[in-house]
Design a protein around this motif. Sequence first.
Motif, PDB file in Angstrom:
ATOM      1  N   THR A  62      31.085  12.399  41.984  1.00  0.00           N
ATOM      2  CA  THR A  62      31.958  14.180  42.510  1.00  0.00           C
ATOM      3  C   THR A  62      33.628  13.555  42.967  1.00  0.00           C
ATOM      4  N   GLU A  63      32.997  13.133  43.976  1.00  0.00           N
ATOM      5  CA  GLU A  63      33.970  12.279  45.279  1.00  0.00           C
ATOM      6  C   GLU A  63      34.923  11.133  45.017  1.00  0.00           C
ATOM      7  N   GLY A  64      34.299  10.248  44.233  1.00  0.00           N
ATOM      8  CA  GLY A  64      34.551   8.835  44.123  1.00  0.00           C
ATOM      9  C   GLY A  64      33.320   7.636  45.590  1.00  0.00           C
ATOM     10  N   PRO A  65      33.577   6.466  44.940  1.00  0.00           N
ATOM     11  CA  PRO A  65      32.113   6.091  46.290  1.00  0.00           C
ATOM     12  C   PRO A  65      34.166   5.654  47.395  1.00  0.00           C
ATOM     13  N   THR A  66      32.910   5.987  48.987  1.00  0.00           N
ATOM     14  CA  THR A  66      33.889   5.221  50.319  1.00  0.00           C
ATOM     15  C   THR A  66      34.865   3.912  49.939  1.00  0.00           C
ATOM     16  N   GLY A  67      33.660   3.041  49.191  1.00  0.00           N
ATOM     17  CA  GLY A  67      33.804   1.413  49.125  1.00  0.00           C
ATOM     18  C   GLY A  67      33.883   0.932  50.376  1.00  0.00           C
ATOM     19  N   SER A  68      33.792   1.120  51.651  1.00  0.00           N
ATOM     20  CA  SER A  68      33.907   0.584  53.254  1.00  0.00           C
ATOM     21  C   SER A  68      32.842  -0.085  52.975  1.00  0.00           C
ATOM     22  N   VAL A  69      31.491  -0.046  52.839  1.00  0.00           N
ATOM     23  CA  VAL A  69      30.107  -0.244  53.004  1.00  0.00           C
ATOM     24  C   VAL A  69      30.443  -2.012  52.764  1.00  0.00           C
ATOM     25  N   GLY A  70      30.420  -1.268  50.923  1.00  0.00           N
ATOM     26  CA  GLY A  70      30.186  -3.011  50.093  1.00  0.00           C
ATOM     27  C   GLY A  70      28.672  -2.886  49.684  1.00  0.00           C
ATOM     28  N   PHE A  71      29.172  -3.214  48.346  1.00  0.00           N
ATOM     29  CA  PHE A  71      27.943  -3.143  47.673  1.00  0.00           C
ATOM     30  C   PHE A  71      26.683  -3.866  48.448  1.00  0.00           C
ATOM     31  N   VAL A  72      27.330  -6.002  48.434  1.00  0.00           N
ATOM     32  CA  VAL A  72      25.801  -7.148  49.245  1.00  0.00           C
ATOM     33  C   VAL A  72      25.642  -6.811  50.749  1.00  0.00           C
ATOM     34  N   PRO A  73      26.246  -5.750  51.059  1.00  0.00           N
ATOM     35  CA  PRO A  73      25.934  -5.457  52.537  1.00  0.00           C
ATOM     36  C   PRO A  73      24.947  -4.038  52.518  1.00  0.00           C
ATOM     37  N   MET A  74      25.044  -3.080  51.236  1.00  0.00           N
ATOM     38  CA  MET A  74      24.231  -1.999  50.839  1.00  0.00           C
ATOM     39  C   MET A  74      22.662  -2.630  50.374  1.00  0.00           C
ATOM     40  N   ILE A  75      23.328  -2.944  49.439  1.00  0.00           N
ATOM     41  CA  ILE A  75      21.138  -4.485  48.652  1.00  0.00           C
ATOM     42  C   ILE A  75      21.044  -5.015  49.944  1.00  0.00           C
ATOM     43  N   VAL A  76      21.946  -5.843  50.592  1.00  0.00           N
ATOM     44  CA  VAL A  76      20.948  -7.109  52.223  1.00  0.00           C
ATOM     45  C   VAL A  76      20.075  -5.365  53.551  1.00  0.00           C
ATOM     46  N   GLY A  77      20.391  -4.466  53.674  1.00  0.00           N
ATOM     47  CA  GLY A  77      20.690  -3.318  53.992  1.00  0.00           C
ATOM     48  C   GLY A  77      18.952  -2.605  53.779  1.00  0.00           C
ATOM     49  N   PHE A  78      19.146  -3.281  52.370  1.00  0.00           N
ATOM     50  CA  PHE A  78      18.168  -1.474  51.615  1.00  0.00           C
ATOM     51  C   PHE A  78      16.839  -2.940  51.544  1.00  0.00           C
ATOM     52  N   ILE A  79      16.810  -3.549  51.034  1.00  0.00           N
ATOM     53  CA  ILE A  79      15.871  -4.464  50.819  1.00  0.00           C
ATOM     54  C   ILE A  79      15.360  -4.889  52.393  1.00  0.00           C
ATOM     55  N   ALA A  80      16.319  -4.921  52.958  1.00  0.00           N
ATOM     56  CA  ALA A  80      15.463  -5.621  54.799  1.00  0.00           C
ATOM     57  C   ALA A  80      14.948  -4.139  55.142  1.00  0.00           C
ATOM     58  N   SER A  81      15.289  -3.019  55.059  1.00  0.00           N
ATOM     59  CA  SER A  81      14.523  -2.071  55.444  1.00  0.00           C
ATOM     60  C   SER A  81      13.239  -1.474  54.394  1.00  0.00           C
ATOM     61  N   PHE A  82      13.288  -2.152  53.277  1.00  0.00           N
ATOM     62  CA  PHE A  82      11.886  -2.075  52.784  1.00  0.00           C
ATOM     63  C   PHE A  82      10.821  -2.835  52.465  1.00  0.00           C
ATOM     64  N   VAL A  83      11.504  -3.982  53.210  1.00  0.00           N
ATOM     65  CA  VAL A  83      10.143  -4.867  53.448  1.00  0.00           C
ATOM     66  C   VAL A  83       9.785  -4.337  55.444  1.00  0.00           C
ATOM     67  N   VAL A  84      10.166  -4.368  55.745  1.00  0.00           N
ATOM     68  CA  VAL A  84      10.267  -4.218  57.187  1.00  0.00           C
ATOM     69  C   VAL A  84       9.287  -2.979  57.642  1.00  0.00           C
ATOM     70  N   GLY A  85       9.634  -1.936  56.389  1.00  0.00           N
ATOM     71  CA  GLY A  85       9.471  -0.659  56.351  1.00  0.00           C
ATOM     72  C   GLY A  85       7.848  -0.863  56.241  1.00  0.00           C
ATOM     73  N   CYS A  86       7.616  -1.535  54.895  1.00  0.00           N
ATOM     74  CA  CYS A  86       5.391  -1.962  54.885  1.00  0.00           C
ATOM     75  C   CYS A  86       5.140  -2.576  55.584  1.00  0.00           C
ATOM     76  N   ILE A  87       5.239  -2.629  56.374  1.00  0.00           N
ATOM     77  CA  ILE A  87       5.116  -3.224  57.806  1.00  0.00           C
ATOM     78  C   ILE A  87       4.568  -2.866  58.763  1.00  0.00           C
ATOM     79  N   ALA A  88       5.858  -1.657  59.159  1.00  0.00           N
ATOM     80  CA  ALA A  88       5.536  -0.794  60.136  1.00  0.00           C
ATOM     81  C   ALA A  88       4.916   0.216  59.688  1.00  0.00           C
ATOM     82  N   CYS A  89       4.578   0.532  58.143  1.00  0.00           N
ATOM     83  CA  CYS A  89       3.761   1.363  58.365  1.00  0.00           C
ATOM     84  C   CYS A  89       2.816   1.545  57.907  1.00  0.00           C
ATOM     85  N   LYS A  90       2.040   0.091  58.148  1.00  0.00           N
ATOM     86  CA  LYS A  90       0.441  -0.019  57.777  1.00  0.00           C
ATOM     87  C   LYS A  90       0.204  -0.363  59.826  1.00  0.00           C
TER      88      LYS A  90
END
Length: 272
Positions: A214-242
């Motif tokens: 509805t408002e449009g993306p902010t554009g300041s975070v960036g696509f690549v940093p968003m993906i890198v953060g997502f993957i890092a959070s997922f991988v480390v999250g798997c380890i931390a959960c166990k």
Amino acid sequence: MDTVQALIMGIVQGLAEYLPISSSGHLEICREILGLDLTGAESIEFDVMLHVATVLSTIVVLWREFMPLCTSFFTVKRDANFYYVLKILVSCIPVGIVGLCFKEQIEQFFGSGLLVVGICLCVTAALLAFAYFFRTSPLTAKGYVARDVTWTDAFIIGCAQAVAVLPGLSRSGSTIATGILLGDDRAKVAQFSFFMVIIPILGEALLGMKDLVTEGPTGSVGFVPMIVGFIASFVVGCIACKWMLNIVKRGKMVWFAVYCLVAGAICLVYSL
């Protein structure tokens, strides 16, 4: 935000979502240390992406427990798994009310700096310590038999989750400690805590996607940093959960109380 900053934020989120040290509080600390100047909407947008990644890590780690729950619920099998999912839904009522009715106030808290984070980290430390000493005292240890999460327990634990939306107040720490205080089995309440966060986070993600449309993306975070953060959070999250599941079984959460107290004190001193 550059790629390295996004990587650091993802790693911190993956660890802090499961460890009882508050992911939102540590993300706020990281923003201060890294000098990130994101607006409220941009910060929440990035945080939601990181939280979605940790939700996926929960599903991956607990896949064998997760699939029977989905099968029983969506086929209305009316077995133990079906009612377990209903308990999860009951636990989501308080945080749903808070999210829908107090969204603006919550966003203001997320932008209030390290003072609130420091106070909430100290509260987290007190809660973890109280749960540890309460459960190990002679009065409660004598004849103690851990139980499954009841309907009443589910709602009370859900109230703890609703309060833990404040940055610095650990969601996993608050919900697991509350379940332990209620007399629930450590391992079972930890698993319940990890499952119960799935619905609120996915709901928040859907609301965030609606705002982007509805408002449009902010554009300041960036696509690549968003993906890198997502993957890092997922991988480390798997380890931390166990790791966290094993920590709860061994009853070693009290050490995180010490950490939260020290981190909270540092935040309070820094904010003065």
